[in-house]
Design a protein around this motif. Structure first.
Motif, PDB file in Angstrom:
ATOM      1  N   GLN A 156     115.637  34.735 -29.172  1.00 22.59           N
ATOM      2  CA  GLN A 156     116.550  33.589 -29.187  1.00 22.59           C
ATOM      3  C   GLN A 156     116.937  33.226 -30.616  1.00 22.59           C
ATOM      4  OE1 GLN A 156     117.086  34.004 -25.797  1.00 22.59           O
ATOM      5  NE2 GLN A 156     117.809  31.934 -26.157  1.00 22.59           N
ATOM      6  N   THR A 167     108.082  36.987 -27.795  1.00 27.62           N
ATOM      7  CA  THR A 167     109.210  37.902 -28.024  1.00 27.62           C
ATOM      8  C   THR A 167     110.522  37.224 -27.648  1.00 27.62           C
ATOM      9  OG1 THR A 167     107.767  39.784 -27.562  1.00 27.62           O
ATOM     10  CG2 THR A 167     110.144  40.187 -27.469  1.00 27.62           C
ATOM     11  N   TRP A 168     110.480  36.488 -26.544  1.00 32.48           N
ATOM     12  CA  TRP A 168     111.669  35.745 -26.103  1.00 32.48           C
ATOM     13  C   TRP A 168     112.092  34.746 -27.180  1.00 32.48           C
ATOM     14  CZ3 TRP A 168     115.699  35.599 -23.143  1.00 32.48           C
ATOM     15  CH2 TRP A 168     116.323  34.395 -22.821  1.00 32.48           C
ATOM     16  N   GLU A 169     111.120  34.044 -27.739  1.00 28.18           N
ATOM     17  CA  GLU A 169     111.436  33.077 -28.810  1.00 28.18           C
ATOM     18  C   GLU A 169     112.056  33.790 -30.016  1.00 28.18           C
ATOM     19  OE1 GLU A 169     107.854  30.902 -29.738  1.00 28.18           O
ATOM     20  OE2 GLU A 169     107.692  30.081 -27.707  1.00 28.18           O
ATOM     21  N   ILE A 174     115.340  43.380 -22.634  1.00 28.72           N
ATOM     22  CA  ILE A 174     115.219  42.345 -23.667  1.00 28.72           C
ATOM     23  C   ILE A 174     116.570  42.127 -24.336  1.00 28.72           C
ATOM     24  CG2 ILE A 174     114.192  41.855 -25.935  1.00 28.72           C
ATOM     25  CD1 ILE A 174     111.662  43.367 -24.913  1.00 28.72           C
ATOM     26  N   LYS A 180     105.259  38.400 -24.150  1.00 28.88           N
ATOM     27  CA  LYS A 180     106.704  38.361 -23.843  1.00 28.88           C
ATOM     28  C   LYS A 180     107.321  37.015 -24.204  1.00 28.88           C
ATOM     29  CE  LYS A 180     106.975  41.911 -20.265  1.00 28.88           C
ATOM     30  NZ  LYS A 180     107.242  42.211 -18.854  1.00 28.88           N
ATOM     31  N   ARG A 181     106.529  35.953 -24.046  1.00 27.42           N
ATOM     32  CA  ARG A 181     107.075  34.626 -24.349  1.00 27.42           C
ATOM     33  C   ARG A 181     107.438  34.506 -25.830  1.00 27.42           C
ATOM     34  NH1 ARG A 181     105.359  29.977 -26.218  1.00 27.42           N
ATOM     35  NH2 ARG A 181     103.239  30.750 -26.380  1.00 27.42           N
ATOM     36  N   ALA A 201     119.008  40.379 -21.925  1.00 27.87           N
ATOM     37  CA  ALA A 201     118.663  38.969 -21.765  1.00 27.87           C
ATOM     38  C   ALA A 201     119.110  38.155 -22.974  1.00 27.87           C
ATOM     39  CB  ALA A 201     117.162  38.816 -21.548  1.00 27.87           C
ATOM     40  N   THR A 202     119.329  38.850 -24.092  1.00 32.81           N
ATOM     41  CA  THR A 202     119.761  38.185 -25.315  1.00 32.81           C
ATOM     42  C   THR A 202     121.273  38.352 -25.517  1.00 32.81           C
ATOM     43  OG1 THR A 202     117.638  39.036 -26.121  1.00 32.81           O
ATOM     44  CG2 THR A 202     118.950  37.803 -27.679  1.00 32.81           C
TER      45      THR A 202
END
Ligand code: URA
Ligand code: URA
Length: 208
Positions: free
Chosen positions: A195, A190-192, A87, A187-188, A90-91
């Motif tokens: 970001q 978490t991705w937001e 994670i 996960k989606r 990816a960030t």
């Protein structure tokens, strides 16, 4: 100024990012390794103090060590840790860019949730880590970490997805990696959250 007062000071101390921060954190670690303030100290193999950049602008805070962390004395090195690494990467963060620690420094038996008195006993270590590292942002992983730091009882849904100011720190709350392993659907979101964290991190670093 006491630690509590200084955490509440809205003005960032310029002295936070100096060589002495490293020294402070090393001496704090030495003391924490000897801690016997609560019953968890009798069951642990290792104190998991935390690790990373002692001058990080982002402090990642989890809940408590699991079995692998207890064995190695390092935070987030088991399955949750591998997901956390992904994670962060990816960030755009390497582990060495940030500081990683937990609310509780010793593993609770059977990975049960930390008890209130264990959290209270352990909190001064975290407060002193915050003081020494003096990050700009906190990433609070899971509801226990977020409720503990923010001093509320809100649900994950009520805390995630926005920036929350706590003392002088800008906090982002998101799902704990262990929760993501059980519920990949999260996960989606978490991705937001990540970001949003990254965009704010870049902004506050640009503005000093
Ligand atoms: N879960 C946590 O909350 N912290 C760790 O260090 C490992 C797993
Ligand atoms: N609910 C929680 O309490 N914590 C999580 O990490 C996810 C959902």
């Amino acid at each position: 100024m006491t630690i509590q007062e200084s955490l509440f000071d809205p003005v960032r101390k310029p002295s936070g990012k100096t060589g002495s921060a490293v020294h402070d954190l090393d001496s704090l670690r030495s003391k924490a390794l000897l801690c016997h303030q609560c019953q968890l100290s009798t069951m642990r193999r290792n104190v998991v103090f935390g690790e990373g950049n002692p001058q990080a602008d982002l402090f990642v805070i989890g809940e408590a060590p699991g079995a692998e962390e207890d064995a190695q004395g390092r935070p987030f090195v088991g399955r949750s840790g591998q997901l956390l690494d992904k994670i962060l990467l990816a960030t755009g963060f390497e582990r060495r860019d940030v500081y990683i620690g937990n609310i509780i420094k010793c593993r609770p038996p059977e990975n049960r949730n930390p008890l209130g008195d264990e959290i209270e006993c352990c909190k001064p270590w975290l407060m002193q880590q915050l003081e020494s590292i003096n990050p700009k942002m906190l990433l609070l992983l899971g509801r226990v970490a977020a409720n503990t730091i923010l001093g509320n009882t809100l649900s994950m849904g009520a805390m995630r997805g926005r920036l929350i100011r706590w003392n002088r720190f800008d906090c982002v709350v998101t799902y704990h990696p262990a929760a993501l392993l059980r519920n990949p659907n999260w996960k989606r979101l978490t991705w937001e959250d990540m970001q949003m964290l990254r965009a704010h991190y870049d902004k506050v670093r640009l503005n000093g």
